[in-house]
Design an enzyme around this catalytic site. Structure first.
Site, short mmCIF file in Angstrom:
data_model
loop_
_atom_site.label_atom_id
_atom_site.label_comp_id
_atom_site.label_asym_id
_atom_site.label_seq_id
_atom_site.Cartn_x
_atom_site.Cartn_y
_atom_site.Cartn_z
N GLY A 1 -6.25 4.44 5.13
CA GLY A 1 -7.02 4.80 6.13
C GLY A 1 -8.02 4.11 7.33
CB VAL A 2 -9.41 0.75 7.09
CG1 VAL A 2 -10.23 0.95 6.77
CG2 VAL A 2 -7.86 -0.42 6.72
CG HIS B 1 -2.89 0.41 1.06
ND1 HIS B 1 -1.96 2.53 1.46
CD2 HIS B 1 -2.81 0.18 0.91
CE1 HIS B 1 -2.91 2.86 1.40
NE2 HIS B 1 -3.89 1.49 0.70
CD GLU C 1 -8.05 -1.48 15.27
OE1 GLU C 1 -7.68 -1.92 16.59
OE2 GLU C 1 -9.20 -1.60 14.54
CB ILE D 1 -0.35 5.84 0.94
CG1 ILE D 1 0.60 6.54 -0.10
CG2 ILE D 1 -1.20 6.90 1.42
CD1 ILE D 1 -0.34 7.36 -1.53
#
Length: 151
Positions: A63-64, A54, A68, A60
């Protein structure tokens, strides 16, 4: 009289949260104000496994994982406030709402997660929080989330 703000180092965090590498996403929690608010710190490192895919050549933080990290910060805040170290606390997402991403988070960044309790009380199982994640004062993400505490 004001209560002294508390801090949780990585050893205390691991006594509260069940998460471990590669999914322990908070290094320190500072400015813990009881059940009200706290600030989590995440030192983003290229060594984290999600950067392999990623994205190759342009790492990067997903987002998840930012969301979290905010949730883990909230779990530590409640764990410190309720003295839940070594109590086998499990926390489950129930909802993630109004989630927006504003900035990339990359290796070398220091991610700060400011979380606030919007609903919940000691002894209750369902809690709602709002969170804002920033890097160098610039908003990276914001959201509201609901979690169930299982002790």
């Amino acid at each position: 009289m004001t209560e002294t703000l508390k801090t949780a180092d990585i050893q205390l965090i691991q006594r509260i949260l069940p998460h471990r590498y590669p999914f322990l996403l908070v290094d320190k929690v500072v400015d813990i104000d009881g059940y009200t608010s706290a600030k989590g710190i995440k030192n983003v490192s290229m060594n984290e496994p999600h950067f392999q895919g990623h994205f190759p050549g342009t790492p990067i933080m997903p987002g998840v994982t930012i969301v979290e990290a905010m949730a883990q910060t909230s779990g530590v805040m409640i764990g410190v406030a309720m003295d839940l170290a070594d109590k086998d606390l499990l926390i489950y997402f129930m909802a993630i709402d109004k989630c927006k991403f504003r900035r990339k988070v990359i290796p070398g960044d220091v991610l700060e997660m400011n979380v606030k309790t919007t609903r919940g009380k000691p002894g209750g199982k369902v809690w709602k929080f709002s969170g804002v994640a920033t890097v160098e004062g610039e908003m990276a993400a914001e959201c509201e989330f609901t979690a169930m505490m299982d002790i």
